[in-house]
Design an enzyme around this catalytic site. Sequence first.
Site, PDB file in Angstrom:
ATOM      1  N   GLN A 108       0.748   3.857  -4.301  1.00 26.33           N
ATOM      2  CA  GLN A 108       1.990   4.511  -4.690  1.00 26.33           C
ATOM      3  C   GLN A 108       1.719   5.689  -5.609  1.00 26.33           C
ATOM      4  O   GLN A 108       0.611   5.853  -6.129  1.00 26.33           O
ATOM      5  CB  GLN A 108       2.899   3.509  -5.407  1.00 26.33           C
ATOM      6  CG  GLN A 108       2.252   2.886  -6.643  1.00 26.33           C
ATOM      7  CD  GLN A 108       3.072   1.746  -7.220  1.00 26.33           C
ATOM      8  OE1 GLN A 108       3.756   1.940  -8.221  1.00 26.33           O
ATOM      9  NE2 GLN A 108       2.992   0.572  -6.588  1.00 26.33           N
ATOM     10  N   HIS A 110       4.252   8.201  -8.559  1.00 30.02           N
ATOM     11  CA  HIS A 110       5.540   8.362  -9.218  1.00 30.02           C
ATOM     12  C   HIS A 110       5.822   9.848  -9.359  1.00 30.02           C
ATOM     13  O   HIS A 110       4.965  10.607  -9.822  1.00 30.02           O
ATOM     14  CB  HIS A 110       5.534   7.696 -10.591  1.00 30.02           C
ATOM     15  CG  HIS A 110       5.124   6.252 -10.544  1.00 30.02           C
ATOM     16  ND1 HIS A 110       5.784   5.317  -9.783  1.00 30.02           N
ATOM     17  CD2 HIS A 110       4.097   5.593 -11.137  1.00 30.02           C
ATOM     18  CE1 HIS A 110       5.193   4.142  -9.925  1.00 30.02           C
ATOM     19  NE2 HIS A 110       4.167   4.274 -10.740  1.00 30.02           N
ATOM     20  N   HIS A 276      -2.193   5.617  -6.861  1.00 30.24           N
ATOM     21  CA  HIS A 276      -2.831   4.522  -7.586  1.00 30.24           C
ATOM     22  C   HIS A 276      -2.372   3.187  -7.003  1.00 30.24           C
ATOM     23  O   HIS A 276      -1.362   3.108  -6.294  1.00 30.24           O
ATOM     24  CB  HIS A 276      -2.495   4.577  -9.086  1.00 30.24           C
ATOM     25  CG  HIS A 276      -1.038   4.442  -9.398  1.00 30.24           C
ATOM     26  ND1 HIS A 276      -0.146   5.478  -9.224  1.00 30.24           N
ATOM     27  CD2 HIS A 276      -0.300   3.398  -9.853  1.00 30.24           C
ATOM     28  CE1 HIS A 276       1.065   5.088  -9.567  1.00 30.24           C
ATOM     29  NE2 HIS A 276       1.005   3.813  -9.944  1.00 30.24           N
ATOM     30  N   ARG A 295       5.841   4.975  -1.952  1.00 29.83           N
ATOM     31  CA  ARG A 295       4.797   4.085  -1.415  1.00 29.83           C
ATOM     32  C   ARG A 295       4.271   4.600  -0.083  1.00 29.83           C
ATOM     33  O   ARG A 295       4.988   5.239   0.684  1.00 29.83           O
ATOM     34  CB  ARG A 295       5.349   2.678  -1.224  1.00 29.83           C
ATOM     35  CG  ARG A 295       5.795   2.001  -2.520  1.00 29.83           C
ATOM     36  CD  ARG A 295       6.361   0.605  -2.255  1.00 29.83           C
ATOM     37  NE  ARG A 295       6.723  -0.059  -3.492  1.00 29.83           N
ATOM     38  CZ  ARG A 295       7.911   0.032  -4.069  1.00 29.83           C
ATOM     39  NH1 ARG A 295       8.850   0.782  -3.503  1.00 29.83           N
ATOM     40  NH2 ARG A 295       8.169  -0.594  -5.195  1.00 29.83           N
TER      41      ARG A 295
END
Length: 418
Positions: A108, A110, A276, A295
Amino acid sequence: NTTRFHRIVGAVQNYKWGKPSSQEPLVKRLHNASSSTLDPSGSPDEPFAELWLGTHPNGPSSTTTSPPLPLLSLIESSPSFHLGTCSTTSDIPYLLKVLSIHKVLSIQSHPDTALAVKLNAANPEVYKTPCHKPEMAIALTPFKAMLGFRPLAELHANLNNYPEIAEILGSESVKKVKECYERTKGVGDFDNGVREAVKGVFSSYMRNFDTGGGKEMLEKVIDRIKAKVVKSDLDSLILSFSVQFPSDCGVLSPIFLNVVALSPGESIFVSSNTPHAYVEGEIIECMARSDNVIRCGLTPKFKDVEVLCSSLTYDTFKPEVGMGIELGGGTRRYRPPVEDFEVRVTEFEDGKGGKVDDGVDSGSILLVISGSGTLTCQGGESCDVKFGDSVFVSAMTELSVKEGGEGIKFVRGMRNVG
């Protein structure tokens, strides 16, 4: 209300990747030690993944008073007293967590704030807030994670060592990696040409896996690894992923991503737009209070491959492992390069104690992870705490500790006070 210590209880999340109850995960032990509502009928296979401490609406903390008061309501009753003079809102900007990881989490990233605003406007069901979500992990046990893209020399070597992957990458993207490596001899990381080459192979892999024969290619890789007499660490990690998520594109992600192993007390920071995945171990995590996760693998959840591949920075680097900075007062400070949060870990041995600090200009959440003791502050206020207890501490509290005969160790999440 000028009370500075407020006992709170957190929320447990039972995600499938969490450690099963039978293994006595830290999340379960912390929760059970502080909860008066234990369920003895729980299954030994029930996973305990995360303990949340904060005001996040999906798992808000409440005080232990009767009746309980949501932590957010307590803070809103006197924001400047509880949060400090520098706070511009009536809420804490961070979420403090404990994670007990048994199976790998999804690959994933962010989004940064600008991208989060766009994603939230376009798809609010998936991207629920217009906020970034940087995070930091501090190992409590040996901990393994994947973080960021490998240096070019390692990526080049891995593509040679796992030649089957070229079947779905396309010759042009593999060629660009080789050309960049020959041009830079592996020391040209943070070169735009390198970024474009890495973006080319990773994006091709993710986009082509499901429709370009990725599952068949993966089977060939797995069969070849199984037949090897001596397996590398990378081989073994790929095999473990293939057991957890058969036929998933993320099984071969360690070919592209750094694998980092932390010892207790070591930390990593995960910046925006960086791929990560946490692999195994137990950690303290602190993050900006946001829900935004993009994701692309090792998950049954929604995969947004196009958004992820177009938004990553594609920097190639060796992850920086931190140890925090000693502050005195038994305290080590872990300070990331964002304003939303920092973490402090305080430990006093048996027979010791004393002043922790003269007060920080932030409300903080304190969690005892071993031992017991008594928290004290100005005005004579005190609070007895033990393993599993969590306390919201108002801003500018002059914190001291008297340990309870077995030593004490606690963590505190707070706004980054500079």
